[in-house]
Design a protein around this motif. Structure first.
Motif, mmCIF file in Angstrom:
data_model
loop_
_atom_site.group_PDB
_atom_site.id
_atom_site.type_symbol
_atom_site.label_atom_id
_atom_site.label_comp_id
_atom_site.label_asym_id
_atom_site.label_seq_id
_atom_site.Cartn_x
_atom_site.Cartn_y
_atom_site.Cartn_z
ATOM 1 N N MET A 1 -1.992 9.362 9.668
ATOM 2 C CA MET A 1 -1.563 10.717 9.346
ATOM 3 C C MET A 1 -0.051 10.841 9.509
ATOM 4 O O MET A 1 0.623 11.386 8.650
ATOM 5 N N LYS A 2 0.472 10.321 10.612
ATOM 6 C CA LYS A 2 1.900 10.400 10.874
ATOM 7 C C LYS A 2 2.678 9.650 9.788
ATOM 8 O O LYS A 2 3.724 10.116 9.341
ATOM 9 N N ASP A 3 2.143 8.516 9.363
ATOM 10 C CA ASP A 3 2.798 7.731 8.310
ATOM 11 C C ASP A 3 2.864 8.510 7.000
ATOM 12 O O ASP A 3 3.864 8.446 6.275
ATOM 13 N N LYS A 4 1.810 9.237 6.702
ATOM 14 C CA LYS A 4 1.792 10.012 5.456
ATOM 15 C C LYS A 4 2.826 11.134 5.494
ATOM 16 O O LYS A 4 3.463 11.443 4.486
ATOM 17 N N VAL A 5 3.026 11.736 6.664
ATOM 18 C CA VAL A 5 4.053 12.775 6.819
ATOM 19 C C VAL A 5 5.437 12.162 6.615
ATOM 20 O O VAL A 5 6.300 12.741 5.933
ATOM 21 N N ILE A 6 5.637 10.964 7.155
ATOM 22 C CA ILE A 6 6.931 10.289 6.983
ATOM 23 C C ILE A 6 7.168 9.965 5.512
ATOM 24 O O ILE A 6 8.274 10.144 4.993
ATOM 25 N N VAL A 7 6.142 9.494 4.815
ATOM 26 C CA VAL A 7 6.265 9.222 3.378
ATOM 27 C C VAL A 7 6.645 10.505 2.646
ATOM 28 O O VAL A 7 7.542 10.502 1.788
ATOM 29 N N LEU A 8 5.977 11.590 2.968
ATOM 30 C CA LEU A 8 6.266 12.874 2.323
ATOM 31 C C LEU A 8 7.720 13.288 2.576
ATOM 32 O O LEU A 8 8.423 13.725 1.649
ATOM 33 N N ILE A 13 13.297 13.891 0.693
ATOM 34 C CA ILE A 13 14.718 13.519 0.797
ATOM 35 C C ILE A 13 15.191 12.872 -0.500
ATOM 36 O O ILE A 13 16.271 13.190 -1.016
ATOM 37 N N MET A 14 14.371 11.974 -1.026
ATOM 38 C CA MET A 14 14.717 11.270 -2.258
ATOM 39 C C MET A 14 14.888 12.268 -3.417
ATOM 40 O O MET A 14 15.886 12.223 -4.149
ATOM 41 N N LEU A 15 13.929 13.172 -3.560
ATOM 42 C CA LEU A 15 13.994 14.135 -4.673
ATOM 43 C C LEU A 15 15.180 15.107 -4.532
ATOM 44 O O LEU A 15 15.902 15.376 -5.503
ATOM 45 N N LEU A 16 15.383 15.610 -3.321
ATOM 46 C CA LEU A 16 16.507 16.539 -3.114
ATOM 47 C C LEU A 16 17.843 15.862 -3.389
ATOM 48 O O LEU A 16 18.728 16.430 -4.035
ATOM 49 N N ASN A 17 17.974 14.631 -2.894
ATOM 50 C CA ASN A 17 19.222 13.899 -3.145
ATOM 51 C C ASN A 17 19.372 13.530 -4.619
ATOM 52 O O ASN A 17 20.476 13.489 -5.153
ATOM 53 N N SER A 44 15.698 5.852 0.283
ATOM 54 C CA SER A 44 14.553 6.713 0.608
ATOM 55 C C SER A 44 13.330 6.324 -0.224
ATOM 56 O O SER A 44 12.212 6.239 0.292
ATOM 57 N N GLY A 45 13.545 6.097 -1.512
ATOM 58 C CA GLY A 45 12.437 5.686 -2.378
ATOM 59 C C GLY A 45 11.877 4.338 -1.964
ATOM 60 O O GLY A 45 10.653 4.147 -1.916
ATOM 61 N N PHE A 46 12.765 3.390 -1.659
ATOM 62 C CA PHE A 46 12.328 2.060 -1.229
ATOM 63 C C PHE A 46 11.548 2.152 0.093
ATOM 64 O O PHE A 46 10.483 1.542 0.247
ATOM 65 N N GLY A 47 12.060 2.957 1.035
ATOM 66 C CA GLY A 47 11.364 3.145 2.316
ATOM 67 C C GLY A 47 9.986 3.764 2.118
ATOM 68 O O GLY A 47 9.002 3.357 2.746
ATOM 69 N N ALA A 48 9.913 4.758 1.220
ATOM 70 C CA ALA A 48 8.626 5.404 0.939
ATOM 71 C C ALA A 48 7.650 4.406 0.333
ATOM 72 O O ALA A 48 6.472 4.353 0.721
ATOM 73 N N LEU A 49 8.131 3.577 -0.600
ATOM 74 C CA LEU A 49 7.260 2.567 -1.211
ATOM 75 C C LEU A 49 6.761 1.552 -0.179
ATOM 76 O O LEU A 49 5.582 1.188 -0.177
ATOM 77 N N LEU A 50 7.667 1.092 0.678
ATOM 78 C CA LEU A 50 7.252 0.137 1.722
ATOM 79 C C LEU A 50 6.217 0.755 2.660
ATOM 80 O O LEU A 50 5.241 0.107 3.036
ATOM 81 N N LEU A 51 6.442 1.996 3.011
ATOM 82 C CA LEU A 51 5.511 2.675 3.915
ATOM 83 C C LEU A 51 4.160 2.888 3.254
ATOM 84 O O LEU A 51 3.112 2.689 3.874
ATOM 85 N N VAL A 52 4.150 3.261 1.980
ATOM 86 C CA VAL A 52 2.889 3.432 1.249
ATOM 87 C C VAL A 52 2.151 2.103 1.181
ATOM 88 O O VAL A 52 0.931 2.035 1.388
ATOM 89 N N LYS A 53 2.898 1.028 0.889
ATOM 90 C CA LYS A 53 2.287 -0.309 0.838
ATOM 91 C C LYS A 53 1.692 -0.686 2.204
ATOM 92 O O LYS A 53 0.578 -1.215 2.283
ATOM 93 N N ASP A 54 2.419 -0.374 3.280
ATOM 94 C CA ASP A 54 1.928 -0.676 4.629
ATOM 95 C C ASP A 54 0.684 0.154 4.967
ATOM 96 O O ASP A 54 -0.278 -0.366 5.540
#
Length: 163
Positions: A1-8, A13-17, A44-54
């Motif tokens: 759950m915490k990981d999904k919040v971090i991805v969000l 951050i990615m979209l706003l930037n 941010s996008g790369f971090g989100a992708l890595l986290l989703v993969k994990d």
């Protein structure tokens, strides 16, 4: 759950930037600023992708572990049943040996309690007899089994299992 919040959060951050970079380009902001904010979008996008993969990998691993646990539980139930069957069969062997030694029913009961590791005092308490009576009956059992004492008596039944 915490990981999904971090991805969000990373996606936000990615979209706003990203929208900030588009606005900065249209306003003619210096390129170094556009480049640094673009870098934030990419990281941010790369971090989100890595986290989703994990998250996906851990989820698949959890599913696999749950399946292995079910299989292990089934095996344990089967082993437990095998152990129950083996104990039952071994109990018959023990009682057969008691009969070969011509132990009385009372002696057989005491012999079984001795094999289970109960002390003379515990056996006398279980059987509502005196400690001295249990000691005398144990001596008769040892004599009929042609062993010296409690340890040799127990070993008589276990020695065939030792390699």
């Amino acid at each position: 759950m915490k990981d999904k919040v971090i991805v969000l959060i990373l996606v936000i951050i990615m979209l706003l930037n990203f929208f900030d970079v588009i606005t900065d380009i249209s306003l003619g902001v210096p390129m170094w600023h556009v480049f640094s904010e673009s870098l934030i979008v990419i990281v941010s996008g790369f971090g989100a992708l890595l986290l989703v993969k994990d998250i996906r990998s851990r989820t698949l691993n959890t599913v696999r572990l749950k399946q292995e646990l079910v299989v292990s539980d089934d095996k344990l139930r089967n082993i437990s049943q095998e152990m129950k069957n083996a104990r039952h069969a071994y109990s018959h062997v023990i009682h057969g040996q008691f009969e070969q030694w011509h132990l009385t029913l009372s002696e057989q009961e005491i012999a079984m309690l001795l094999l289970k590791g109960l002390s003379f005092k515990e056996i006398s308490s279980v059987r509502n007899t005196k400690d001295k009576t249990v000691r005398q009956q144990a001596s008769v059992i040892y004599s009929k089994a042609n062993v010296e004492g409690r340890h040799e008596f127990a070993a008589w039944f276990l020695e065939d299992f030792m390699a």
